[in-house]
Structure formats: C-alpha cells, structure tokens
Design a protein around this motif. Sequence first.
Motif, PDB file in Angstrom:
ATOM      1  N   CYS A   1       0.839  -1.200   0.000  1.00  0.00           N
ATOM      2  CA  CYS A   1       0.000   0.000   0.000  1.00  0.00           C
ATOM      3  C   CYS A   1       0.877   1.254   0.000  1.00  0.00           C
ATOM      4  O   CYS A   1       1.734   1.427   0.869  1.00  0.00           O
TER       5      CYS A   1
ATOM      6  N   TYR B   1       0.224   4.456   0.682  1.00  0.00           N
ATOM      7  CA  TYR B   1       0.121   5.329   1.853  1.00  0.00           C
ATOM      8  C   TYR B   1       0.646   4.650   3.114  1.00  0.00           C
ATOM      9  O   TYR B   1       1.104   5.319   4.044  1.00  0.00           O
ATOM     10  N   CYS B   2       0.615   3.314   3.148  1.00  0.00           N
ATOM     11  CA  CYS B   2       1.252   2.593   4.259  1.00  0.00           C
ATOM     12  C   CYS B   2       2.763   2.821   4.219  1.00  0.00           C
ATOM     13  O   CYS B   2       3.408   2.984   5.257  1.00  0.00           O
TER      14      CYS B   2
ATOM     15  N   GLY C   1      -9.630  -0.595   4.065  1.00  0.00           N
ATOM     16  CA  GLY C   1      -8.505   0.020   3.389  1.00  0.00           C
ATOM     17  C   GLY C   1      -7.359   0.211   4.356  1.00  0.00           C
ATOM     18  O   GLY C   1      -7.541   0.090   5.573  1.00  0.00           O
ATOM     19  N   THR C   2      -6.182   0.480   3.827  1.00  0.00           N
ATOM     20  CA  THR C   2      -5.008   0.655   4.664  1.00  0.00           C
ATOM     21  C   THR C   2      -4.285   1.945   4.268  1.00  0.00           C
ATOM     22  O   THR C   2      -4.389   2.377   3.122  1.00  0.00           O
TER      23      THR C   2
ATOM     24  N   ASN D   1      -5.121   1.784   8.358  1.00  0.00           N
ATOM     25  CA  ASN D   1      -6.269   2.034   9.215  1.00  0.00           C
ATOM     26  C   ASN D   1      -5.730   2.103  10.634  1.00  0.00           C
ATOM     27  O   ASN D   1      -5.237   1.106  11.160  1.00  0.00           O
TER      28      ASN D   1
ATOM     29  N   GLY E   1      -6.990   6.051   7.250  1.00  0.00           N
ATOM     30  CA  GLY E   1      -6.114   6.532   6.192  1.00  0.00           C
ATOM     31  C   GLY E   1      -4.859   7.181   6.740  1.00  0.00           C
ATOM     32  O   GLY E   1      -4.694   7.373   7.946  1.00  0.00           O
ATOM     33  N   TYR E   2      -3.984   7.520   5.816  1.00  0.00           N
ATOM     34  CA  TYR E   2      -2.695   8.112   6.171  1.00  0.00           C
ATOM     35  C   TYR E   2      -2.867   9.484   6.801  1.00  0.00           C
ATOM     36  O   TYR E   2      -3.701  10.289   6.375  1.00  0.00           O
TER      37      TYR E   2
END
Length: 249
Positions: free
Chosen positions: A136, A138-139, A219-220, A222, A233-234
């Motif tokens: 991911c 944003y991860c 979504g991740t 989280n 989200g981020y």
Amino acid sequence: MTQFNSLRRLTALLSTFVLLLGMGSQAAAQASDVNKDALAQSLSEKLQLRIDTIADSAVPGLLELYTERGLFYASEDGNYFLQARVYNVENGVVDVTENSLKQMRLDGIDKFKDSAIEFKAKNEKYVVNVFTDATCGYCRKLHNEMDQLNELGITVRYLAFPRAGINSGVYQDAVSIWCSKNPQDAITKAKAGEQVASATCENAVAEQYNFGKQIGVNGTPNIVLPDGSVVPGYQPAKALQMALEQAAG
C-alpha cells in the motif's frame, strides 16, 4: 449542498433514534429475562452469521450482537435484527454505537499484542495499532515517517491486513514478513519495495485480517487510537500527534 447533507444526516439520526426508542419502550414493558446463549444460537442459524457475544445495550429491550461482520442489534425475542446507529440525546448527542465499537476494537486488538510488529518510541506517550499492507502506497508513506513518529513519543504496532485477501500473493508476503527472523527489518524492506525471503511459521496474519474485516477495515492504513477510535487513512506524523492529543482529551 453541505446544509442539505447535514439535514439528511440529522433526519436519519433522528429516525433511527425514534425507531429504537419505540422498540425499547415496548420491550421494557414486557420485562422478560433473555437466554442469550439460546438467542445467539437461534439467530446464528437464521442469519447464517457467527455471533461471538450478545450483551445488553443502552436501549431497554435492545441487545448488542458482536458478530464476525461487526456490531448489530436485535430485539430480545429475536424477531427483529437491525444494523443501525444508536444515539443518546439526553444531554447532547452521544454516539452509543461508536462507544461500543471502540471497546470492541480495543478488546480485539489486545488479543494480538504479542503478534503485532512493534516500532517502539523511547519516550512513549501513545500507542497506535495500524492495519497495514506492505504494498500500500500510503502505508509506505506512513512507514517512512517512523523515526519522526517515534520521536514524537508514538509507538506503532502493525497488524496485517493483506488487501487482496487470504491466500493471495500479498497474504503470502505478509506471512513471510511476520515469520521472518527480524519482522521489523522485513516489513521495512517490503515497504521499500524490496523482496522478502519466503518464510512460514505459526502466525496470526489470517486472524488479524479477519478481525480487521470484523471491525470494518476496508482500506489501509487504518489507525486505531488508544481510545478505540479510528483514523481511516494516512496522516502525517504531526497530524496524527494532534489526533492523539484530541482523543486523550
């Protein structure tokens, strides 16, 4: 448009409250004891839904059902099953459902305290639990700020949430990360786009993923805060620090 959306949400809120208030008054008048085990079995069979726990709710006559698919409600006789938000408007507006979900998140996360991948702050002020996927974007962005997060006193504990599901390639990568000799190093390399050596072991990746789905993760990253509330989200390190300070009151 904003006023219209606010009015629509308020109307839905009040409709839900009025419905539940009426049900609560009816059930309170009956004042019957409930065999929660028998009710859980009956509803599970009717709905084809695993029910983990049944508890009394804040509304008389309405029960909280903690299930594999999240939090639901049912009448004491089991004839009515609801997916709804319960609000207490006695003194302002309090989201009773969200308070129950907060505790549900915290109770579930506690079971994974020994299987999370932790990046601990030296001067720890807060601990956040983050459902993550190494692929991911944003991860990866969040992970790139790990030093800054730790310097701010924020300990990060990762829980696995392979977005493609169990038995996918991403799932197998997550297992390899969690089963590596140094999971911290492995997840850092994976989030930098490097290949992680294949590894297997007894692990909690599937359980963490299923719990994430149970509490509504879709979504991740989280991010679950210490009070059980969620940042979906981020968030930049400083913004996450502010969210933590607000949640702490």
